[in-house]
Design an enzyme around this catalytic site. Structure first.
Site, PDB file in Angstrom:
ATOM      1  N   TYR A   1     -50.328 -52.018 -42.668  1.00 50.97           N
ATOM      2  CA  TYR A   1     -48.961 -52.900 -42.375  1.00 50.97           C
ATOM      3  C   TYR A   1     -48.274 -52.386 -41.122  1.00 50.97           C
ATOM      4  CZ  TYR A   1     -44.233 -54.211 -42.812  1.00 50.97           C
ATOM      5  OH  TYR A   1     -42.839 -54.676 -42.751  1.00 50.97           O
TER       6      TYR A   1
ATOM      7  N   THR B   1     -40.330 -53.067 -38.169  1.00 50.21           N
ATOM      8  CA  THR B   1     -40.268 -52.179 -39.292  1.00 50.21           C
ATOM      9  C   THR B   1     -40.056 -50.693 -39.032  1.00 50.21           C
ATOM     10  OG1 THR B   1     -41.195 -51.284 -41.391  1.00 50.21           O
ATOM     11  CG2 THR B   1     -42.844 -52.272 -39.566  1.00 50.21           C
TER      12      THR B   1
END
Length: 342
Positions: A156, A132
């Site tokens: 995250y 990501t």
């Protein structure tokens, strides 16, 4: 286990397959469909049950396994001849990760380590990892390339960054070959409406705008005083079909490799940014519906601009995004109408 799925398809168990972890998820399901469309043999590994619209799960090998259960994971590698793993399975909610870090470190990091451990045990050494742009954190550059330092600002993002490092170490030490593909803002739906975005709760921009339209409620924009032309955040929006095509190209690249120890990090984005207000206007144009907008305070951690440089993906994978913003919103709206307004 294959659960109760019975079909007329009889696969040659001796033939190499692509194992897709998290293959029932938003991007994972689109990639599975694209793999099938391209003629690959696929095994889906997911800890969830298929949703009612995920008919593709009935015509491929499906194993309901949690990556934290290393015994069940090992059974899958005993059962199938796996050539490449595409690893999506992860929790992805940034806000939740800040409240429940233990949940994210256990699932995302330990799950990845378990997967790599069993891969190494069964001599499966090629993996495409779903990473990501959250690993970058704040960035003041116009286009973010892979040389930008990693500085994730969420749990995250840190779990993905740590997982990248673990994979890189397996490449260096155990001779794995791998890609870490860093997505920017995934959006859109399958053009044939076979799969699309269906999170609960939904936090992604475009489906939240569509939900506001469908329910005639106000859509809240977090902040209008960013350092951008219209004051709202700018992001790089990439269609899931383009993400899926990049995974297939990365898979083929690894399959063709004759050497070991290969590791590359590659951004996946369009190289073009759109503000939140521009997305709202585009949704109105595609749907023909007016969006009721309310500006509220900024969310902590949101940066002004996050747009990818995709030159490395073009050079190494010969990848080029095929979808534009109109197609992204059009497919998302068609999917929303099929699933939410049926």
């Amino acid at each position: 286990m294959n659960l109760f799925y019975k079909t007329s398809f009889v696969y040659d168990m001796s033939k190499s397959k692509i194992l897709v972890t998290g293959g029932l998820g938003y991007i994972g399901s689109q990639t599975v469909l694209s793999l099938l469309d391209s003629g690959f043999e696929v095994v889906i590994l997911d800890k969830n049950q298929p949703k009612e619209y995920q008919n593709f799960a009935y015509i491929v090998d499906f194993e309901r396994v949690d990556l934290l259960n290393i015994g069940d994971l090992e059974r899958v590698f005993k059962k199938y001849k796996i050539e490449v793993v595409i690893h999506f399975a992860a929790f992805i909610e940034v806000g939740e990760s800040q409240l429940k870090p233990e949940k994210y470190y256990k699932n995302n990091v330990v799950g990845t380590l378990n997967l790599l451990t069993i891969m190494h045990r069964y001599k499966v050494n090629k993996i495409v990892f779903s990473s990501t742009a959250a690993v970058y954190g704040f960035s003041g550059v116009e286009l973010i390339d892979e040389n930008q330092p990693r500085n994730p600002i969420s749990v995250y993002g840190r779990t993905k960054s740590i997982s990248e490092d673990i994979i890189n170490d397996f490449c260096k030490i155990h001779g794995f070959s791998a890609f870490s593909l860093r997505y920017f803002n995934a959006c859109g739906a399958d053009p044939q409406t076979r799969t699309g975005e269906d999170h609960n709760p939904e936090t992604h921009l475009i489906p939240c705008i569509l939900n506001a339209i469908a329910n005639n409620v106000t859509f809240k924009i977090f902040g209008n005083n960013y350092n951008t032309p219209d004051g709202t955040c700018i992001r790089d929006y990439i269609h899931t079909t383009d993400l899926a095509s990049a995974h297939i190209l990365a898979t083929k690249y690894l399959m063709d490799l004759t050497t070991s120890g290969f590791y590359e990090v590659v951004n996946l984005g369009t190289g073009q940014g759109f503000s939140v207000s521009q997305i709202v206007q585009s949704v109105e144009q595609v749907t023909g519906c007016k969006v009721l907008v309310e500006f509220v305070d900024r969310r902590p951690g949101d940066s002004d601009r996050l747009v990818a440089s995709n030159q490395k993906a073009k050079k190494i994978l010969n990848w080029e995004p095929q979808s534009n913003l109109y197609q992204i919103i059009k497919t998302a709206w068609e999917w929303y109408q099929k699933i939410k307004l049926k």
